[in-house]
Design an enzyme around this catalytic site. Structure first.
Site, PDB file in Angstrom:
ATOM      1  N   ARG A  29      -5.694  -8.664  13.804  1.00 36.09           N
ATOM      2  CA  ARG A  29      -6.425  -9.902  12.955  1.00 36.09           C
ATOM      3  C   ARG A  29      -7.980  -9.731  13.518  1.00 36.09           C
ATOM      4  O   ARG A  29      -8.758 -10.338  12.633  1.00 36.09           O
ATOM      5  CB  ARG A  29      -6.043 -11.184  14.249  1.00 36.09           C
ATOM      6  N   GLU A  70      -8.804 -21.443   4.569  1.00 38.42           N
ATOM      7  CA  GLU A  70      -7.703 -20.719   4.608  1.00 38.42           C
ATOM      8  C   GLU A  70      -7.907 -19.050   4.507  1.00 38.42           C
ATOM      9  O   GLU A  70      -8.935 -18.835   3.582  1.00 38.42           O
ATOM     10  CB  GLU A  70      -6.500 -21.059   3.664  1.00 38.42           C
ATOM     11  N   ASP A  71      -7.083 -18.260   5.325  1.00 42.38           N
ATOM     12  CA  ASP A  71      -7.367 -16.918   5.018  1.00 42.38           C
ATOM     13  C   ASP A  71      -7.034 -16.373   3.825  1.00 42.38           C
ATOM     14  O   ASP A  71      -7.429 -15.640   2.966  1.00 42.38           O
ATOM     15  CB  ASP A  71      -6.891 -16.267   6.420  1.00 42.38           C
ATOM     16  N   PHE A 113       0.711  -6.205   1.614  1.00 41.42           N
ATOM     17  CA  PHE A 113       0.765  -6.937   2.802  1.00 41.42           C
ATOM     18  C   PHE A 113      -0.870  -6.361   3.329  1.00 41.42           C
ATOM     19  O   PHE A 113      -1.178  -5.233   3.848  1.00 41.42           O
ATOM     20  CB  PHE A 113       1.806  -6.462   3.656  1.00 41.42           C
ATOM     21  N   ASP A 148      -0.801 -17.491  -0.743  1.00 37.97           N
ATOM     22  CA  ASP A 148       0.403 -16.624  -0.933  1.00 37.97           C
ATOM     23  C   ASP A 148       1.153 -17.386  -1.930  1.00 37.97           C
ATOM     24  O   ASP A 148       0.934 -17.785  -3.180  1.00 37.97           O
ATOM     25  CB  ASP A 148       0.910 -16.203   0.254  1.00 37.97           C
TER      26      ASP A 148
END
Length: 174
Positions: A163, A97-98, A150, A101
């Site tokens: 991205r 996963e990037d 963010f 959160d």
């Protein structure tokens, strides 16, 4: 909205950490094969960079999932919008996963994958934002822990942009 991107983690730091994680995974699974499951869309950049540095045999697959409900709260189910091609039963699976959160969707996705009877199921993330966590998820391989900002780059986006940045940046409004 005009925004500026401030470098939070440089390309060199990201690449060095990915190499370290790949070395650890290679050591942990020495003599075995792994199935890396990249989570679309953001995880594709990290997943490909990670897997090309792993020295044990790797099978690569991708999944896309979302939790659904009123848009802000998960209703406790996960909707698979693109499922795996590979059967993961009896395999060493590493979900890539990037960013972790809140943990809501990822927790449900891991539960879904566990029901498919993998030999082992591990989670590898490039970024971890623990102060946003609502549901705990076990992170086995973690690139960087970051504050509640963010971020974009390395697969993470702002309105589908940024991205492709080779570093992790923080979005700052002008």
């Amino acid at each position: 909205m005009n925004e500026q991107i401030k470098v939070r983690i440089s390309e060199e730091e990201v690449n060095a950490r990915i190499a370290e994680i790949a070395a650890q995974i290679s050591e942990d699974f020495k003599g075995e094969e792994i199935l890396a499951v990249g989570i679309l869309r953001g995880g594709v950049y990290f997943c490909t960079e990670l897997t090309k540095r792993i020295t044990v045999p790797v099978i690569l697959d991708f999944i896309e999932a979302s939790s659904y409900g009123d848009g802000t709260q998960s209703c406790g189910q996960v909707k698979i919008t693109k499922d795996l091609i590979e059967d993961i039963a009896g395999k060493n699976v590493i979900v890539v996963e990037d960013i972790v959160d809140t943990g809501r969707t990822l927790s449900l996705l891991l539960e879904n994958l566990r029901k498919r009877n993998p030999k082992s199921l591990k989670l590898c993330t490039l970024l971890d934002k623990p102060e946003r966590r609502v549901v705990e998820v076990p992170v086995d391989y973690n690139g960087f822990q970051i504050p509640n900002e963010f971020v974009v780059g390395y697969g993470m986006d702002y309105a589908q942009r940024y991205r492709n940045l080779p570093y992790i940046g923080v979005v700052e409004a002008e």
